[in-house]
Scaffold this motif. Sequence first.
Motif, PDB file in Angstrom:
ATOM      1  N   SER A  20       0.824  -1.209   0.000  1.00  0.00           N
ATOM      2  CA  SER A  20       0.000   0.000   0.000  1.00  0.00           C
ATOM      3  C   SER A  20       0.852   1.250   0.000  1.00  0.00           C
ATOM      4  CB  SER A  20      -0.910   0.022   1.236  1.00  0.00           C
ATOM      5  OG  SER A  20      -1.811  -1.050   1.200  1.00  0.00           O
ATOM      6  N   HIS A  21       0.282   2.311  -0.583  1.00  0.00           N
ATOM      7  CA  HIS A  21       0.935   3.625  -0.617  1.00  0.00           C
ATOM      8  C   HIS A  21      -0.120   4.672  -0.282  1.00  0.00           C
ATOM      9  CE1 HIS A  21       3.291   7.036  -1.929  1.00  0.00           C
ATOM     10  NE2 HIS A  21       2.276   7.401  -2.697  1.00  0.00           N
ATOM     11  N   VAL A  22       0.248   5.653   0.533  1.00  0.00           N
ATOM     12  CA  VAL A  22      -0.611   6.804   0.811  1.00  0.00           C
ATOM     13  C   VAL A  22       0.183   8.044   0.457  1.00  0.00           C
ATOM     14  CG1 VAL A  22      -1.901   8.093   2.560  1.00  0.00           C
ATOM     15  CG2 VAL A  22      -1.852   5.590   2.648  1.00  0.00           C
ATOM     16  N   GLY A  23      -0.426   8.909  -0.348  1.00  0.00           N
ATOM     17  CA  GLY A  23       0.231  10.135  -0.799  1.00  0.00           C
ATOM     18  C   GLY A  23       0.023  10.298  -2.295  1.00  0.00           C
ATOM     19  N   GLU A  24       0.730  11.262  -2.874  1.00  0.00           N
ATOM     20  CA  GLU A  24       0.585  11.515  -4.305  1.00  0.00           C
ATOM     21  C   GLU A  24       0.768  10.219  -5.092  1.00  0.00           C
ATOM     22  OE1 GLU A  24       2.512  14.846  -6.132  1.00  0.00           O
ATOM     23  OE2 GLU A  24       2.662  15.872  -4.208  1.00  0.00           O
ATOM     24  N   TYR A  25      -0.083  10.032  -6.097  1.00  0.00           N
ATOM     25  CA  TYR A  25      -0.004   8.800  -6.881  1.00  0.00           C
ATOM     26  C   TYR A  25       1.366   8.633  -7.536  1.00  0.00           C
ATOM     27  CZ  TYR A  25      -5.012   7.851  -6.349  1.00  0.00           C
ATOM     28  OH  TYR A  25      -6.255   7.555  -5.854  1.00  0.00           O
ATOM     29  N   ALA A  26       1.990   9.713  -7.929  1.00  0.00           N
ATOM     30  CA  ALA A  26       3.315   9.628  -8.555  1.00  0.00           C
ATOM     31  C   ALA A  26       4.356   9.032  -7.602  1.00  0.00           C
ATOM     32  CB  ALA A  26       3.766  11.005  -9.033  1.00  0.00           C
ATOM     33  N   GLY A  27       4.077   9.038  -6.310  1.00  0.00           N
ATOM     34  CA  GLY A  27       5.012   8.505  -5.325  1.00  0.00           C
ATOM     35  C   GLY A  27       4.913   7.004  -5.105  1.00  0.00           C
ATOM     36  N   ILE A  28       4.081   6.311  -5.865  1.00  0.00           N
ATOM     37  CA  ILE A  28       3.892   4.869  -5.682  1.00  0.00           C
ATOM     38  C   ILE A  28       5.125   4.060  -6.117  1.00  0.00           C
ATOM     39  CG2 ILE A  28       2.825   4.406  -7.925  1.00  0.00           C
ATOM     40  CD1 ILE A  28       0.870   2.501  -6.435  1.00  0.00           C
ATOM     41  N   ALA A  29       6.058   4.701  -6.792  1.00  0.00           N
ATOM     42  CA  ALA A  29       7.248   3.994  -7.296  1.00  0.00           C
ATOM     43  C   ALA A  29       7.980   3.239  -6.195  1.00  0.00           C
ATOM     44  CB  ALA A  29       8.192   4.969  -7.999  1.00  0.00           C
ATOM     45  N   GLY A  30       8.080   3.805  -5.011  1.00  0.00           N
ATOM     46  CA  GLY A  30       8.769   3.142  -3.902  1.00  0.00           C
ATOM     47  C   GLY A  30       8.095   1.829  -3.514  1.00  0.00           C
ATOM     48  N   ALA A  31       6.758   1.801  -3.558  1.00  0.00           N
ATOM     49  CA  ALA A  31       6.025   0.567  -3.250  1.00  0.00           C
ATOM     50  C   ALA A  31       6.305  -0.488  -4.314  1.00  0.00           C
ATOM     51  CB  ALA A  31       4.533   0.862  -3.145  1.00  0.00           C
ATOM     52  N   PHE A  32       6.361  -0.063  -5.594  1.00  0.00           N
ATOM     53  CA  PHE A  32       6.684  -1.006  -6.667  1.00  0.00           C
ATOM     54  C   PHE A  32       8.108  -1.535  -6.526  1.00  0.00           C
ATOM     55  CE2 PHE A  32       3.027   0.696  -9.097  1.00  0.00           C
ATOM     56  CZ  PHE A  32       2.455  -0.517  -9.449  1.00  0.00           C
ATOM     57  N   GLU A  33       9.044  -0.669  -6.143  1.00  0.00           N
ATOM     58  CA  GLU A  33      10.437  -1.104  -5.957  1.00  0.00           C
ATOM     59  C   GLU A  33      10.529  -2.166  -4.872  1.00  0.00           C
ATOM     60  OE1 GLU A  33      12.671   2.489  -5.306  1.00  0.00           O
ATOM     61  OE2 GLU A  33      12.220   3.210  -7.331  1.00  0.00           O
ATOM     62  N   LYS A  34       9.836  -1.937  -3.760  1.00  0.00           N
ATOM     63  CA  LYS A  34       9.852  -2.911  -2.658  1.00  0.00           C
ATOM     64  C   LYS A  34       9.297  -4.248  -3.132  1.00  0.00           C
ATOM     65  CE  LYS A  34       8.105  -3.724   2.002  1.00  0.00           C
ATOM     66  NZ  LYS A  34       7.442  -3.167   3.162  1.00  0.00           N
ATOM     67  N   LEU A  35       8.187  -4.210  -3.854  1.00  0.00           N
ATOM     68  CA  LEU A  35       7.556  -5.423  -4.358  1.00  0.00           C
ATOM     69  C   LEU A  35       8.463  -6.146  -5.363  1.00  0.00           C
ATOM     70  CD1 LEU A  35       4.821  -6.846  -3.986  1.00  0.00           C
ATOM     71  CD2 LEU A  35       3.946  -5.466  -5.868  1.00  0.00           C
ATOM     72  N   ALA A  36       9.086  -5.392  -6.263  1.00  0.00           N
ATOM     73  CA  ALA A  36       9.951  -5.981  -7.290  1.00  0.00           C
ATOM     74  C   ALA A  36      11.193  -6.619  -6.667  1.00  0.00           C
ATOM     75  CB  ALA A  36      10.347  -4.919  -8.312  1.00  0.00           C
ATOM     76  N   GLU A  37      11.796  -5.952  -5.684  1.00  0.00           N
ATOM     77  CA  GLU A  37      12.971  -6.519  -5.015  1.00  0.00           C
ATOM     78  C   GLU A  37      12.610  -7.826  -4.313  1.00  0.00           C
ATOM     79  OE1 GLU A  37      14.734  -3.586  -2.429  1.00  0.00           O
ATOM     80  OE2 GLU A  37      15.067  -2.211  -4.111  1.00  0.00           O
ATOM     81  N   TRP A  38      11.476  -7.833  -3.628  1.00  0.00           N
ATOM     82  CA  TRP A  38      11.022  -9.030  -2.923  1.00  0.00           C
ATOM     83  C   TRP A  38      10.746 -10.154  -3.925  1.00  0.00           C
ATOM     84  CZ3 TRP A  38       6.178 -11.419  -3.178  1.00  0.00           C
ATOM     85  CH2 TRP A  38       5.960 -12.421  -2.219  1.00  0.00           C
ATOM     86  N   ALA A  39      10.087  -9.833  -5.034  1.00  0.00           N
ATOM     87  CA  ALA A  39       9.794 -10.843  -6.059  1.00  0.00           C
ATOM     88  C   ALA A  39      11.086 -11.427  -6.618  1.00  0.00           C
ATOM     89  CB  ALA A  39       8.954 -10.240  -7.183  1.00  0.00           C
ATOM     90  N   GLY A  40      12.077 -10.580  -6.864  1.00  0.00           N
ATOM     91  CA  GLY A  40      13.358 -11.061  -7.358  1.00  0.00           C
ATOM     92  C   GLY A  40      14.058 -11.964  -6.362  1.00  0.00           C
ATOM     93  N   ALA A  41      14.053 -11.564  -5.094  1.00  0.00           N
ATOM     94  CA  ALA A  41      14.707 -12.356  -4.056  1.00  0.00           C
ATOM     95  C   ALA A  41      14.034 -13.709  -3.860  1.00  0.00           C
ATOM     96  CB  ALA A  41      14.699 -11.582  -2.732  1.00  0.00           C
ATOM     97  N   ASN A  42      12.756 -13.808  -4.232  1.00  0.00           N
ATOM     98  CA  ASN A  42      12.013 -15.052  -4.076  1.00  0.00           C
ATOM     99  C   ASN A  42      11.804 -15.789  -5.405  1.00  0.00           C
ATOM    100  OD1 ASN A  42      11.050 -15.356  -1.118  1.00  0.00           O
ATOM    101  ND2 ASN A  42      10.801 -13.189  -1.580  1.00  0.00           N
ATOM    102  N   ASN A  43      12.563 -15.382  -6.421  1.00  0.00           N
ATOM    103  CA  ASN A  43      12.530 -16.036  -7.744  1.00  0.00           C
ATOM    104  C   ASN A  43      11.124 -16.136  -8.347  1.00  0.00           C
ATOM    105  OD1 ASN A  43      15.385 -16.565  -7.732  1.00  0.00           O
ATOM    106  ND2 ASN A  43      14.952 -18.172  -6.236  1.00  0.00           N
ATOM    107  N   LEU A  44      10.351 -15.063  -8.223  1.00  0.00           N
ATOM    108  CA  LEU A  44       8.971 -15.074  -8.709  1.00  0.00           C
ATOM    109  C   LEU A  44       8.832 -14.601 -10.155  1.00  0.00           C
ATOM    110  CD1 LEU A  44       7.110 -13.731  -5.550  1.00  0.00           C
ATOM    111  CD2 LEU A  44       7.575 -16.095  -6.213  1.00  0.00           C
ATOM    112  N   TRP A  45       9.866 -13.977 -10.713  1.00  0.00           N
ATOM    113  CA  TRP A  45       9.750 -13.426 -12.067  1.00  0.00           C
ATOM    114  C   TRP A  45       9.660 -14.499 -13.149  1.00  0.00           C
ATOM    115  CZ3 TRP A  45       7.726  -9.085 -11.746  1.00  0.00           C
ATOM    116  CH2 TRP A  45       8.139  -8.116 -10.833  1.00  0.00           C
ATOM    117  N   ALA A  46      10.174 -15.688 -12.890  1.00  0.00           N
ATOM    118  CA  ALA A  46      10.163 -16.752 -13.900  1.00  0.00           C
ATOM    119  C   ALA A  46       8.742 -17.125 -14.329  1.00  0.00           C
ATOM    120  CB  ALA A  46      10.887 -17.987 -13.376  1.00  0.00           C
TER     121      ALA A  46
END
Length: 156
Positions: A20-46
């Motif tokens: 979740s993100h609260v604040g300007e919609y343009a600021g959601i990038a940090g939430a996506f970065e957290k999700l992407a890093e976690w997905a990579g660390a858990n080998n979910l991109w395959a």
Amino acid sequence: MKINSAEVKNLEPIKTIAVSHVGEYAGIAGAFEKLAEWAGANNLWAASPKMAGVYHDDPMHTPAEKLRSEACLEDLSGIALGEGMKHYTISGGKYFVMQVEVNMSEYGEAWQKVYAEFNEKGYEYDMRDHYELYITCGDPEDENAPCTVDLCIPMK
């Protein structure tokens, strides 16, 4: 910005893992970065999960600091959630979907265009999720990299 298509579709719900993100919609990038890093660390991109941004509030009527959104990754694994993550199901049903090709600076313009066309056609909104579904994206570090995105507006 390029519009590829605009049509009414019946969409299936999408089960996701969200940050979740609260604040300007343009600021959601940090939430996506957290999700992407976690997905990579858990080998979910395959498994090629879909990613989406869900926007809960109307920025014309909600102060920027109170806008609520979700950065979502399709849950294909059933893996335990990381810290600060939750299960979230993006609503399905009847949607007006505009597929666009945009770079990072063109998202606002793209949303303005999809809402303008939606309103011109006389469609009515309902309270389900308004979201963008990422079909393809270039290098996230390059602001000019093109992305193909479905902008989805729920309709009655």
